[in-house]
Design an enzyme around this catalytic site. Sequence first.
Site, mmCIF file in Angstrom:
data_model
loop_
_atom_site.group_PDB
_atom_site.id
_atom_site.type_symbol
_atom_site.label_atom_id
_atom_site.label_comp_id
_atom_site.label_asym_id
_atom_site.label_seq_id
_atom_site.Cartn_x
_atom_site.Cartn_y
_atom_site.Cartn_z
ATOM 1 N N SER A 244 27.738 -14.585 -9.414
ATOM 2 C CA SER A 244 28.216 -15.958 -9.215
ATOM 3 C C SER A 244 27.374 -16.787 -8.264
ATOM 4 O O SER A 244 27.638 -17.980 -8.103
ATOM 5 C CB SER A 244 29.660 -15.934 -8.716
ATOM 6 N N GLU B 284 -29.052 11.694 19.269
ATOM 7 C CA GLU B 284 -29.549 11.595 17.891
ATOM 8 C C GLU B 284 -31.006 11.179 17.751
ATOM 9 O O GLU B 284 -31.640 11.516 16.752
ATOM 10 C CB GLU B 284 -28.663 10.600 17.115
#
Length: 752
Positions: free
Chosen positions: A384, A114
């Site tokens: 319950s 690059e």
Amino acid sequence: MAEKNTDATAGRKTTEPAKRSRAAKKKQRNPWVGRTLIGAVLLAILLPLGAFLAAYVMVDVPEPEELPTPQVSQIMASDSSTELARIVPPEGNRRQVSVEEIPDYVKNAVLAAEDREFYTNPGFSITGFTRAVIGQITGDASAGGGSTITQQYVKKTLVGDEHSYVRKARELVYSVKMTNEWSKDEILGAYLNTVYFGRNAYGVEAAAQAYFNKPVTELGPDEAAVLAASIQLPSQLEPWTNPEAAQARWSYVLDGMVEIGTLGAEERAALDYPETRDPATVSAYTEATGPNGLIKNQVMTELASVGITEDEVNTRGLIVTTTIDPEVQAATVEAVNANMEGQNDNLRTAAVSMEPDTGAVRGYYGGEDATGWDYANAGLQTGSTFKIFGLAAALQQGIPLSTLYDSGPVTIPGGITISNVGGGSCGYCSIGEALKFSHNTSFIRLQQDLENETQDTADMAHALGMATSLPGIPETLTENGDLPYEGIILGQYQSRPLDMSIALATLANEGVWHQPHFVERVETGSGEVLYEFQGQEGERRVSEAVANNLMYAMQPIADYSGGALDGGRISASKTGTTQLGDTGYNRDAWMVGTTPQLATSVWVGTEDNTPIFTPWGGNMYGAGLPTDIWKDILDDSLVDEPIEYFPDPEPINWGNGLSVSNGNAYVPPPVIYNPAPVAPVAPAPAPSESEEVAPAPEESLAPAPAPAPAPAPPETGGGNPAPEDDGGGGDEGGIEIAPGLVIPEIEIPALP
């Protein structure tokens, strides 16, 4: 003729002076033209230069640490090594590493690909920049680019990638100033952690994993060149789809490394293109799978509550260590999967396990869909199981477990008569015994004897851990802000499986509540600790005597319900079932229970509030599938843990001046309650479908209960081989509940 010639000559004579005049004037103007041209040239140079200098002075380049880079955060189990989930920012998968950790091979390969003059250029390449400008003017893309590594980084992080002269000028200014203010290594490190390499991988660490399934620190020069080669055109240079182009670019990178002197020619000649991972196996964007996705949601909510923002999560590469115990979580998922196999497809389940003495969530299962509905965090009717809160309120007011209550049918305001499943009754039996048989009638009478009746049940539930609000329910356990209906003690109102585990943990911890939490520690990738849960002493919510008496009363229930834990391990539990209106079918089934080390709640229902059936078509109850899941979770989670016991309960003495109410006052026992330890009871073999189920023998919870008829055997639930508990929800005996009456039926809307 002569005249004509003369005229022509005269014409010429008149023309020549004019020409000389024009020439003189032109000569006089030439200095101004030259000066104008020179001025224009100077302006063409000085104006951009001046603009550049002005912009250079005005722009502010952030310090390296001030320029956050989106990166992945990890959510880990309590062992700090088991990854539960990733939090992936919108930009993609990235894990920040320091420039010192990146091998020279990788850095040099990227420079060769690059920007071979990176360490000597001023942040931009003059020739490259000129080519780029020409390309912009002529529209010739082949003129070439001119972006250095510095410019690429600036474009990515500061100025964007808009195609315009203004953006390019800003890029140039920032690049030059960044080069003057940052070191080259800082720029290169930032770039390598930012650049896209393909395969949804941003930064060299993510790329190393995506291409080679190894950290960047272990890459060789051949592998480094693969990553560097991909930067130019990641999609087009994918080795699996375009191997020829990928290898050509790879060779270009290696040759560049030789050219700039960072790789020997002989070493270069010996390198072959390395094998890369199949891209199909790379799951960079998988944040979480299955139940872990719902854990991730809980973690994200908790991070926000302690001040860690979404921006920090997305940019700081956080490592979040959770409370989730990998062994408990594995046991939970395995228990669910094993027991749900062969069940009806529409059944759903939730399971939450919490450590009583810390409040840490150790196991969490809200469903299999990582992005779907979380049943562990959903408001559901509890049946319950809610009787334990009414009993805790009674114990706190001095009503002992040995208190005798009539278990026959009871009529409540509004003319509604409540009975027990199948008309079962134990006559006048202790409230502790009634808890085991889950007699609705005894608990309705018990609640009537509380100082504030239904409000006391609600207040106790909130104190022990029930959420005070839920999505769509601003205030829980209330009737639109007024007193709850009588059905609260039978599980009429909604609570979450998570809440049930919190309450059980509080009771198992002798009444001391600890802050429920999923997050233990948060640190950045660089090791900075942002948050650490501080262990608290906890808050006492009920007395030790209340909590220990309730644990004592709940100890026989697992045995009675077919869920006795392996090795005689002691537990305290309660089953629960809610009915679907007056259809005779059940909708929710629960098993909640705890050992001293782990409190676990399990719910089974459906996603659309349809009836829950066993595979053979019978009604499902809490003592069935939920109990099986609960037992397996605790057995496997605690297999290597010692057996621990709940403390012996101190006596709660009857009689604190409560007035007789509704003719259903409790009956004082002949002696003061002084319980003895309960020995584990081996579960009886499961009966066949045609057999009646009789209660397992147990030591009486009342010192001297009054004579009473033997309790009627509970129904088997249409083929359910386990003993059944109540139907809950305030509709135990198939009573029609209508609007305006004391215990209206509450329908839970269909869950998404």
